[in-house]
Write an enzyme that holds these catalytic residues in place. Structure first.
Site, PDB file in Angstrom:
ATOM      1  N   ASP A   1      17.362   9.291  -8.371  1.00  0.00           N
ATOM      2  CA  ASP A   1      18.801   9.547  -8.197  1.00  0.00           C
ATOM      3  C   ASP A   1      19.232   9.571  -6.737  1.00  0.00           C
ATOM      4  OD1 ASP A   1      19.130   9.625 -10.922  1.00  0.00           O
ATOM      5  OD2 ASP A   1      19.084  11.819 -11.065  1.00  0.00           O
TER       6      ASP A   1
ATOM      7  N   ASP B   1      -0.639  20.488  17.174  1.00  0.00           N
ATOM      8  CA  ASP B   1      -0.225  21.818  17.662  1.00  0.00           C
ATOM      9  C   ASP B   1       0.485  22.637  16.596  1.00  0.00           C
ATOM     10  OD1 ASP B   1      -1.334  21.094  20.043  1.00  0.00           O
ATOM     11  OD2 ASP B   1       0.551  20.723  21.083  1.00  0.00           O
TER      12      ASP B   1
ATOM     13  N   LYS C   1       3.101   4.419  -1.328  1.00  0.00           N
ATOM     14  CA  LYS C   1       3.202   5.275  -2.513  1.00  0.00           C
ATOM     15  C   LYS C   1       4.530   6.009  -2.400  1.00  0.00           C
ATOM     16  CE  LYS C   1      -1.453   4.835  -1.942  1.00  0.00           C
ATOM     17  NZ  LYS C   1      -2.070   4.199  -0.769  1.00  0.00           N
TER      18      LYS C   1
ATOM     19  N   LYS D   1      -4.319  11.328   4.054  1.00  0.00           N
ATOM     20  CA  LYS D   1      -4.089  10.780   5.391  1.00  0.00           C
ATOM     21  C   LYS D   1      -3.078  11.696   6.083  1.00  0.00           C
ATOM     22  CE  LYS D   1      -4.275   7.059   2.272  1.00  0.00           C
ATOM     23  NZ  LYS D   1      -5.600   6.622   2.318  1.00  0.00           N
TER      24      LYS D   1
ATOM     25  N   HIS E   1      -9.051  11.601   0.247  1.00  0.00           N
ATOM     26  CA  HIS E   1      -8.185  10.427   0.415  1.00  0.00           C
ATOM     27  C   HIS E   1      -6.922  10.760   1.202  1.00  0.00           C
ATOM     28  CE1 HIS E   1      -5.712   6.964  -1.292  1.00  0.00           C
ATOM     29  NE2 HIS E   1      -6.779   6.375  -0.802  1.00  0.00           N
TER      30      HIS E   1
ATOM     31  N   HIS F   1       0.799  -1.215   0.000  1.00  0.00           N
ATOM     32  CA  HIS F   1       0.000   0.000   0.000  1.00  0.00           C
ATOM     33  C   HIS F   1       0.838   1.275   0.000  1.00  0.00           C
ATOM     34  CE1 HIS F   1      -3.370   2.642   1.684  1.00  0.00           C
ATOM     35  NE2 HIS F   1      -3.920   2.057   0.646  1.00  0.00           N
TER      36      HIS F   1
END
Length: 486
Positions: free
Chosen positions: A231, A411, A226, A406, A404, A224
């Site tokens: 380089d 603070d 991404k 997350k 979508h 899952h």
């Protein structure tokens, strides 16, 4: 003959109860939450054969013997690599803000590495900007490009990404792609993998799904993450899959997907390269630990001040570290806590931590999509609303598409972004990645994005929620029963 039938019946009965008893003992011996254990036991005793088969398929995070063997074999070399990196003390942070200190200490003890300083960080809150920036970086790549995505779907600007990768491969850049078999199923059924492989791009289909493999490893264990690495000094991660939202799931009825990504330059790219190399070796058996480009690292250390920690989870990585990081972050909040997630099915510990934060006087906001692509999760998440609202948590339902993103902001200083949903699958099962950024400038930028989400949301009122129809409450409790598996 009658005696033979009696013996066969007794043998079948003995085998049946031995199987049930064996699975029961296995459930009880595993250290898991009581609700999860009870849910599994109820399923097995109410629907015995179906329950046993379901548990064998989905009950434990079984990676498969071959991958487990590779996972164990790679750690000695990974530990040596980390030990070598630690020689360059100038890239590691020796101090953090008050709100971030406990979390960075946790990460150091669990993962063996301190926060990395000297990183340039840019928050990209629009998918079109992410894709255009990525196309530019691919065009300038000189040595190597590595990517990991759960979903890769052609169409729109993603086609230009594919063209840029092919062009990079033709000019001698070594390109590696790891794409999840389930999430990218449409991509692997298209002609694009053949086109990319013909150009020299190494495209790997991760965690294949088939009937025979289902009894050898858990099928809903998914890659899952991404991630993009270029380089060994440019890195991307966040919530966005390799899709153009204008062309992705247009008929789902939830609107365009809303995501954020973070583009980074500096030592953090080297750390993320280790995560990629571990994933690559587990899946392919090939060892590709990245070089420590200390000259690039030192030059960035002198120019930029962003302090970042990277948390990786999944089989073979420190168990429960994401869950522990979230709890530590929530308990560190003193003034304000803002959380965005498309799927809210928290553990009891997380739920209590969020409520306690609100009871302590922290202003807690949770932003969710108003329309969700998962009916099960949509209904199950509502079972938590009453307790959250009672504690004073502000729940916002985003109206501008499927949110979508997350993210967690504590603070206005401590930011957590990545691929982790607030559900059991992300917390305990899948291969996930989260960035921890201790920087007030970045925190202010993230706060602006979250404020835009809130401005385009509907605030749930506690009184109106308590007056919702009774049939909705029944559905919420029914789907809540399955929350340990969502």
């Amino acid at each position: 003959m009658t005696t033979l039938y009696v013996i066969i019946n007794w043998l079948l009965l003995f085998s049946y109860w031995s199987l049930i008893s064996g699975i029961t003992l296995r459930i009880m011996m595993k250290r898991r939450s009581v609700p999860s254990s009870m849910a599994w036991l109820l399923i097995i005793y109410i629907l015995p054969l179906l329950g046993v088969i379901t548990y064998i398929l989905f009950g434990e995070p079984n990676l498969g013997k071959r991958r487990i063997k590779r996972s164990k074999a790679l750690w000695p070399s990974t530990v040596r690599w980390i030990k070598n990196l630690k020689r360059y003390q100038q890239i590691f942070s020796d101090k953090n803000s008050e709100v971030a200190r406990a979390l960075f200490q946790l990460c150091e003890h669990r993962q063996g590495i301190r926060g990395l300083k000297g990183n340039q960080v840019k928050l990209l809150s629009k998918s079109e900007d992410v894709l255009h920036t990525l196309i530019q970086d691919i065009g300038l790549a000189k040595n190597n490009i590595e990517m990991v995505f759960y979903i890769w779907q052609a169409g729109g600007l993603v086609d230009r990404i594919i063209e840029s990768l092919v062009e990079a491969a033709w000019r001698g850049v070594y390109c590696r792609l790891m794409l999840d078999s389930v999430g990218s199923i449409d991509f692997f059924r298209s002609s694009h993998p053949t086109l990319m492989r013909a150009a020299g791009i190494n495209v790997v289909e991760v965690l294949h799904v088939s009937f025979l493999r289902s009894f050898l490893r858990r099928m809903d264990l998914r890659q899952h993450r991404k991630m993009v690495l270029i380089d060994n000094y440019i890195a991307y991660t966040g919530s966005m899959n390799m899709v153009d939202p204008r062309f992705f799931k247009k008929n789902s009825g939830v609107g365009q997907w809303i995501d954020i990504m973070v583009r980074m330059e500096g030592p953090v790219a080297t750390a993320m390269g280790v995560i990629f190399s571990c994933d690559w070796e587990i899946e392919t058996g090939e060892r590709i630990l990245p070089p420590v480009n200390i000259n690039d690292i030192v030059s960035f250390e002198k120019k930029y001040s962003h302090i970042i920690q990277v948390i990786a989870s999944g089989p073979g990585f420190p168990e429960g570290v994401i869950h522990q990081a979230l709890l530590t972050s929530i308990y560190a909040a003193r003034k304000k806590l803002v959380m965005t997630t498309p799927y809210l099915v928290p553990s009891d510990d997380l739920l209590h931590a969020i409520c306690i934060a609100a009871y302590r006087g922290v202003k807690v906001h949770i932003i969710l999509p108003r329309n969700n692509d998962s009916i099960l999760v949509d209904w199950a998440s509502r079972a938590f609303f009453s307790e959250l609202l009672k504690a004073g948590v502000l729940i916002h339902q985003f109206k501008g598409g499927l949110l979508h993103t997350k993210s967690i902001l504590v603070d206005d200083q401590l930011s957590l972004l990545g691929t982790v949903n607030l559900d059991m699958r992300s917390l305990w099962l899948n291969f996930e990645i989260t960035l921890v950024i201790d920087d007030d400038d970045f925190g202010r930028n993230l706060a602006k994005v979250q404020e835009e989400y809130i401005a385009n949301s509907h605030l749930i009122e506690a009184k109106s929620w308590s007056n919702r129809p009774y049939w909705q409450r029944i559905l919420e409790r029914f789907f809540y029963f399955f929350s340990p598996f969502l």
